[in-house]
Design an enzyme around this catalytic site. Structure first.
Site, PDB file in Angstrom:
ATOM      1  N   ARG A  57      -9.449 -12.530   2.169  1.00 52.55           N
ATOM      2  CA  ARG A  57     -10.374 -13.403   1.782  1.00 52.55           C
ATOM      3  C   ARG A  57      -9.382 -14.848   1.605  1.00 52.55           C
ATOM      4  O   ARG A  57     -10.036 -15.931   1.765  1.00 52.55           O
ATOM      5  CB  ARG A  57     -10.468 -13.236   0.398  1.00 52.55           C
ATOM      6  CG  ARG A  57      -9.483 -13.009  -0.930  1.00 52.55           C
ATOM      7  CD  ARG A  57      -9.793 -12.221  -1.865  1.00 52.55           C
ATOM      8  NE  ARG A  57     -10.334 -11.037  -1.754  1.00 52.55           N
ATOM      9  CZ  ARG A  57     -10.465  -9.933  -2.557  1.00 52.55           C
ATOM     10  NH1 ARG A  57     -10.462 -10.468  -3.715  1.00 52.55           N
ATOM     11  NH2 ARG A  57     -10.922  -8.798  -2.229  1.00 52.55           N
ATOM     12  N   LYS A  60       0.892  -1.259   0.051  1.00 52.38           N
ATOM     13  CA  LYS A  60       0.058  -0.013   0.077  1.00 52.38           C
ATOM     14  C   LYS A  60       0.920   1.065   0.056  1.00 52.38           C
ATOM     15  O   LYS A  60       1.987   1.382   0.392  1.00 52.38           O
ATOM     16  CB  LYS A  60      -0.750   0.062   1.267  1.00 52.38           C
ATOM     17  CG  LYS A  60      -1.766  -1.067   1.388  1.00 52.38           C
ATOM     18  CD  LYS A  60      -2.533  -1.021   2.624  1.00 52.38           C
ATOM     19  CE  LYS A  60      -3.583  -2.201   3.007  1.00 52.38           C
ATOM     20  NZ  LYS A  60      -4.800  -2.280   2.064  1.00 52.38           N
TER      21      LYS A  60
END
Length: 502
Positions: free
Chosen positions: A344, A270
């Site tokens: 996930r 990020k």
């Protein structure tokens, strides 16, 4: 200042010369109270009278979070919105949290009198609790204050809260603040081993010994998603399970929480603007820990398992690379095309374990999964994805009754799951097109590891935005939602009354 919160069944005496008193409710309820001041008069002390109070109420507008000071900011009256939309909680708990943040925690002794219908006691009492976080590292933070939450009821049932109901509110309040504390703590303190310590503390409190699978053992047992995400961190990833199995249970339920204690994005790192705040990426697991604590303490009647998928998505020589292929616990292979789509992966392992090993027939997963959630359903409503329309509707109702709002996103795997097509594995972990129902797609990735032919109930809750309040503090989201959603399985009358029909 650390605020100690307690709940009372009646109205206590107060002296506004020495403590802060806030009376809050919808204006129409406060106006009725002005005409029949009754028990509230014991809050006035000798500084104001019933007429003074009535004049203050008259000054209130019908707009949210309006506050009138009646005595040097030591005695205040505030109004909640009288009109709310159909997608909001009817009692406007978010407005009450804002009022509490703006007007309280300024004295060592305070009380809030909530004027409402009895069915609103749960959401409104907890809304006050959300305003006072436990975690702080401020230099002068050693002082403590006492806050008592009291009620005056209008409507068909004006009975004071029973001792059992007070106990419930106290337990849920404490659990919400526990979840918010975990979310607020930075990763140099709240790493995976520290999170395991928090699970152990809850386990000791309720008499349950956790199961812990950590580090290389995850890899050896086939948890390729969880191990792959967290293997580069100093504090190793872990699957931690708390199991409540009461005699006479006929159903098995699993709550699976994403516990990414920090998310750098991995090698798909990020940028400097999007990385701060990623300590909150464990909000799903934190909320489930708080909810499980209260559910067991209040006598949950069915088998209930809490599954915590804990990892730090760190950068290092052992970090997963884009193009790596991992085999998850479901047996399905995943080609990694974005290491920042890590939640996930850990939850794919968690829900597969809930199905295969725990034999759960109702599986809930809760996660700060996607930034797209805040765009799709906003700052206050989590996104819900489910294979069962009845449970989808129940979640929406439970959100309105608890204050943890949710809103559905499309469940349509036959149209959306193709976004994960891979030429070398069963699927990729990130979508081909970010403009095609991204929130639904992320949830479907998790559901794929249960199987779209799963005959039980699966509910996915993406609470990436509601995990924090608007002052950058943890909200404790999910505790009240889960307890309300499963209230019919509890041993508490108040929870059973506000829980959607099962």
């Amino acid at each position: 200042m650390v605020v100690n919160i307690s709940f009372a069944s009646g109205i206590s005496n107060s002296d506004p010369n020495n403590e802060v008193v806030l009376v809050v409710g919808k204006k129409e309820h406060l106006e009725k109270l002005s005409g029949n001041i009754g028990l509230l008069s014991v809050k006035f002390g000798d500084v104001i009278n019933a007429q003074h109070f009535a004049k203050g109420v008259k000054k209130l507008s019908y707009h949210p979070t309006d506050i009138v000071d009646l005595w040097f900011k030591n005695f205040m009256v505030a109004s909640l919105p009288s009109i709310v939309s159909r997608h909001n909680a009817p009692m406007s708990p978010h407005a009450l949290t804002l009022i509490a943040q703006n007007s309280l925690a300024k004295s060592t002794k305070e009380s809030v009198v909530i004027v409402c219908e009895r069915i609103s006691a749960f959401a409104l009492g907890l809304a006050v609790s959300r305003a006072f976080p436990l975690y702080t590292q401020k230099k002068n933070s050693g002082s403590e204050s006492q806050l008592v939450i009291e009620y005056i009821f209008f409507g068909d049932n004006c009975d004071p809260l029973s001792g059992h109901e007070i106990q419930l509110l106290q337990n849920v309040s404490d659990s919400i603040r526990l979840a918010a504390k975990i979310v607020d703590m930075p990763c140099n303190i709240m790493h995976t081993d520290a999170f395991i310590d928090e699970v152990n503390k809850v386990g000791k409190e309720i008499g349950i010994l956790p199961t812990v699978i950590q580090g290389k053992e995850l890899d050896e047992k086939g948890f390729g998603g969880l191990y792959g995400v967290g293997k580069a961190a100093i504090h190793q990833p872990a699957l931690v399970i708390l199991s409540h199995t009461p005699a006479g249970a006929t159903k098995t339920i699993a709550w699976c929480g994403k516990g990414i204690v920090y998310d750098t994005g991995g090698l798909s790192i990020k940028d400097k603007n999007n990385m701060p705040g990623m300590k909150r990426d464990c909000g799903g697991a934190a909320g489930i820990l708080g909810a499980f604590r209260t559910a067991v303490k209040m006598g949950f009647k069915e088998n209930l398992h809490a599954v915590f998928c804990l990892a730090e998505n760190a950068v290092g020589p052992l970090a997963t690379r884009p193009d790596d292929v991992h085999t998850l616990y479901s047996g399905l292979t995943v080609e990694i095309n974005n290491t920042d789509a890590e939640g996930r992966l850990v939850l794919g392992d968690g829900v597969a374990y809930a199905k295969k090993d725990l034999k759960a027939e109702i599986i809930i997963d809760m996660a700060t999964l996607t930034g797209a959630q805040g765009i799709a359903t906003g700052k206050y409503h989590a996104a819900i994805l489910s294979n069962n329309e009845e449970w989808e509707n129940r979640c929406v109702k439970a959100g309105k009754m608890s204050g943890d709002l949710v809103f559905p996103v499309p469940y349509c795997p036959e149209l959306h799951f193709e976004e994960f097509n891979s030429h070398v594995a069963d699927m990729k972990n990130s979508v081909k097109s970010r403009s095609n129902a991204q929130v639904s797609c992320a949830g479907l990735f998790i559901g794929a590891h249960i199987g779209f032919d799963f005959s039980g109930v699966w509910v996915h809750i993406d609470m990436a935005a509601p995990v924090e309040l608007q002052n950058e503090r943890g909200s404790g989201y999910g505790v009240a939602l889960l307890l309300t959603l499963f209230g019919k399985y509890s041993n508490n009358d108040l929870l059973q009354k506000i829980s959607p029909d099962l």
